[in-house]
Write an enzyme that holds these catalytic residues in place. Structure first.
Site, PDB file in Angstrom:
ATOM      1  N   GLU A  56     -34.871  23.331  54.472  1.00 49.05           N
ATOM      2  CA  GLU A  56     -33.926  24.441  54.346  1.00 49.05           C
ATOM      3  C   GLU A  56     -34.239  25.310  53.122  1.00 49.05           C
ATOM      4  OE1 GLU A  56     -31.853  25.714  56.368  1.00 49.05           O
ATOM      5  OE2 GLU A  56     -32.020  24.159  57.896  1.00 49.05           O
ATOM      6  N   TYR A 139     -24.915  28.838  52.447  1.00 50.62           N
ATOM      7  CA  TYR A 139     -25.611  28.639  53.710  1.00 50.62           C
ATOM      8  C   TYR A 139     -26.336  27.287  53.727  1.00 50.62           C
ATOM      9  CZ  TYR A 139     -29.433  28.211  56.843  1.00 50.62           C
ATOM     10  OH  TYR A 139     -30.282  27.671  57.756  1.00 50.62           O
ATOM     11  N   ASP A 157     -27.290  31.538  59.411  1.00 48.47           N
ATOM     12  CA  ASP A 157     -28.511  32.152  58.871  1.00 48.47           C
ATOM     13  C   ASP A 157     -28.719  33.493  59.583  1.00 48.47           C
ATOM     14  OD1 ASP A 157     -29.468  31.566  61.381  1.00 48.47           O
ATOM     15  OD2 ASP A 157     -31.210  30.427  60.701  1.00 48.47           O
ATOM     16  N   GLU A 199     -28.685  24.135  65.105  1.00 47.56           N
ATOM     17  CA  GLU A 199     -30.111  24.290  65.428  1.00 47.56           C
ATOM     18  C   GLU A 199     -30.299  25.006  66.774  1.00 47.56           C
ATOM     19  OE1 GLU A 199     -32.306  20.922  62.822  1.00 47.56           O
ATOM     20  OE2 GLU A 199     -31.629  20.276  64.801  1.00 47.56           O
ATOM     21  N   CYS A 209     -32.823  35.415  71.754  1.00 45.75           N
ATOM     22  CA  CYS A 209     -32.012  36.535  71.250  1.00 45.75           C
ATOM     23  C   CYS A 209     -32.707  37.117  70.018  1.00 45.75           C
ATOM     24  CB  CYS A 209     -30.602  36.038  70.925  1.00 45.75           C
ATOM     25  SG  CYS A 209     -29.421  37.374  70.695  1.00 45.75           S
ATOM     26  N   CYS A 219     -31.314  33.975  79.109  1.00 41.13           N
ATOM     27  CA  CYS A 219     -30.453  33.442  78.045  1.00 41.13           C
ATOM     28  C   CYS A 219     -29.404  32.491  78.632  1.00 41.13           C
ATOM     29  CB  CYS A 219     -29.771  34.594  77.313  1.00 41.13           C
ATOM     30  SG  CYS A 219     -28.605  34.013  76.078  1.00 41.13           S
ATOM     31  N   CYS A 225     -21.794  36.765  77.014  1.00 38.92           N
ATOM     32  CA  CYS A 225     -22.205  37.724  75.976  1.00 38.92           C
ATOM     33  C   CYS A 225     -21.629  39.119  76.222  1.00 38.92           C
ATOM     34  CB  CYS A 225     -23.732  37.792  75.926  1.00 38.92           C
ATOM     35  SG  CYS A 225     -24.323  38.918  74.672  1.00 38.92           S
TER      36      CYS A 225
HETATM   37 FE1  SF4 Z   1     -28.583  37.581  72.951  1.00 38.05          FE
HETATM   38 FE2  SF4 Z   1     -26.504  38.086  74.513  1.00 38.05          FE
HETATM   39 FE3  SF4 Z   1     -28.929  38.708  75.363  1.00 38.05          FE
HETATM   40 FE4  SF4 Z   1     -28.188  36.130  75.143  1.00 38.05          FE
HETATM   41  S1  SF4 Z   1     -27.363  37.663  76.519  1.00 38.05           S
HETATM   42  S2  SF4 Z   1     -30.137  37.050  74.475  1.00 38.05           S
HETATM   43  S3  SF4 Z   1     -26.864  36.216  73.340  1.00 38.05           S
HETATM   44  S4  SF4 Z   1     -27.891  39.584  73.624  1.00 38.05           S
END
Ligand code: SF4
Length: 368
Positions: A56, A139, A157, A199, A209, A219, A225
């Site tokens: 870290e 952090y 982060d 993680e 992302c 994703c 999202c």
């Molecule tokens: Fe990022 Fe949302 Fe796209 Fe997933 S759907 S990669 S969280 S912008």
């Protein structure tokens, strides 16, 4: 115009209309299949706090690719916090050379000594206690507590900040939106499995992302999202334009005697603190008067200064530095440290000094 769910105050079950538990589960399943196999993750959930802490600290402002060989070398040379505490600081600075942000190396050593002496070699587990150790901020304390001890600490982060801003369509400068991002991060963090969750969020930000061109099609949390739903994923995070960096300049002296070059050690505190460098004038803005180092005044008459062609430039976080390099024979100077020209790459010079070493070797006058 804002979406009605955008910027809504978070609550504990639904975040801006999304089901938190389902989001957490999808993220966890994806991570167990696709998470990165990084050297500091060996040991599954039973992590060695020493390796978690070391990784870290090294990963602050630095990429995984750059950190990996340094991490492996440190773990081989100093496999425990006690071993690291026992070596001289200069050895640690030498091993850290090229990784940058050298205050981290000094704090690393100080922290290893504190943990060895005051905590019997065991890192404390709570973020509050961890933050009292040298070099550990909010952090890093949260990351160690979550990853090494599975404490339910919310880790944020750069990657996680971006993922949260997109998930909840926070279209504001992340600096201004810090409190809201923190609030969302805390609500997203599970009571158990906070380390895996942190993680997984880091990996989602690094692999899918990404800062530009997020791969929303694959994703695992795309259904949750808001930025994707609104078609604004690429516009988040909002970054205000960066102010131009100021320029500083200095003269560097390549003083040579019998195939060796004179170096000196920088003051312990400040930029490149404690690292070896070539003698130089202070790094100042261009209008400042020139203050030559004492050693230049002690050169014998045969040591006339000569400017080498070209120069070296380097960019630090807060300024650009332009350097002119002057050379002279330095037969009248005894005290060192002197380093053979061919050994300059082996003595742990920071990146800027390596640039100067390479420039000097290329352009130096052949020995008389
Ligand atoms: Fe990022 Fe949302 Fe796209 Fe997933 S759907 S990669 S969280 S912008």
């Amino acid at each position: 115009m804002n979406h009605p769910l955008q910027n809504k105050k978070p609550n504990t079950d639904q975040l801006a209309g999304t089901n938190i538990r389902l989001l957490q589960r999808r993220l966890k399943d994806w991570f167990s299949e696709e998470g990165r196999a990084l050297p500091w993750r060996k040991g599954g959930r039973k992590r060695d706090p020493y390796r978690v802490w070391l990784s870290e600290i090294m990963l602050q402002q630095t990429t995984v690719k750059t950190v990996t060989p340094y991490f492996e070398s440190f773990c081989t040379r100093w496999p425990t916090v006690q071993a690291l505490a026992a070596v001289p600081l200069e050895d640690v600075l030498h091993a850290w050379a090229g990784l940058g942000y050298y205050a981290r190396a000094r704090n690393l050593k100080a922290c290893a000594e504190t943990v060895t002496k005051d905590f019997d070699g065991q890192f404390p587990e709570s973020p509050t206690d961890l933050q009292k150790l040298p070099g550990i901020g909010a952090y890093t304390a949260a990351a160690i507590a979550a990853i090494a001890f599975d404490r339910p600490a919310a880790v944020i982060d750069g990657n996680i900040e971006r993922v949260i801003a997109r998930l909840f369509a926070i279209d504001d400068d992340p600096k201004r939106a810090k409190a809201r991002i923190r609030e969302y991060a805390a609500l997203l963090t599970p009571a158990q499995g906070a380390g895996d969750h942190a993680e997984a969020m880091m990996d989602l930000g690094a692999i899918i992302c990404r800062p530009t061109s997020p791969d929303c099609e694959i994703c695992p949390v795309a259904g949750h999202c808001l930025a994707r739903r609104l078609g604004i994923a690429e516009d988040i995070p909002v970054r205000p334009p960066r102010p131009a960096l100021p320029r500083r300049s200095a003269r560097v002296y390549w003083l040579e005697r019998d195939g060796q070059v004179r170096l000196r050690r920088r003051p312990a505190k400040g930029l490149l603190g404690g690292m070896l460098e070539f003698p130089a004038t202070p790094w100042e803005d261009r209008a400042s008067p020139l203050t030559e180092p004492d050693i230049v005044g002690r050169l014998s008459p045969s040591g006339a200064l000569e400017k080498l062609p070209g120069g070296v430039s380097h960019t630090f976080t807060h300024f650009h530095l332009d350097l002119e390099i002057f050379t002279a024979k330095a037969d009248s100077i005894d005290e060192g440290p002197w380093v053979a020209v061919d050994d300059l790459e082996k003595v742990g010079l920071p990146t800027l000094m390596l640039k100067i070493a390479r420039h000097g070797r290329r352009h130096r006058r052949p020995a008389d």
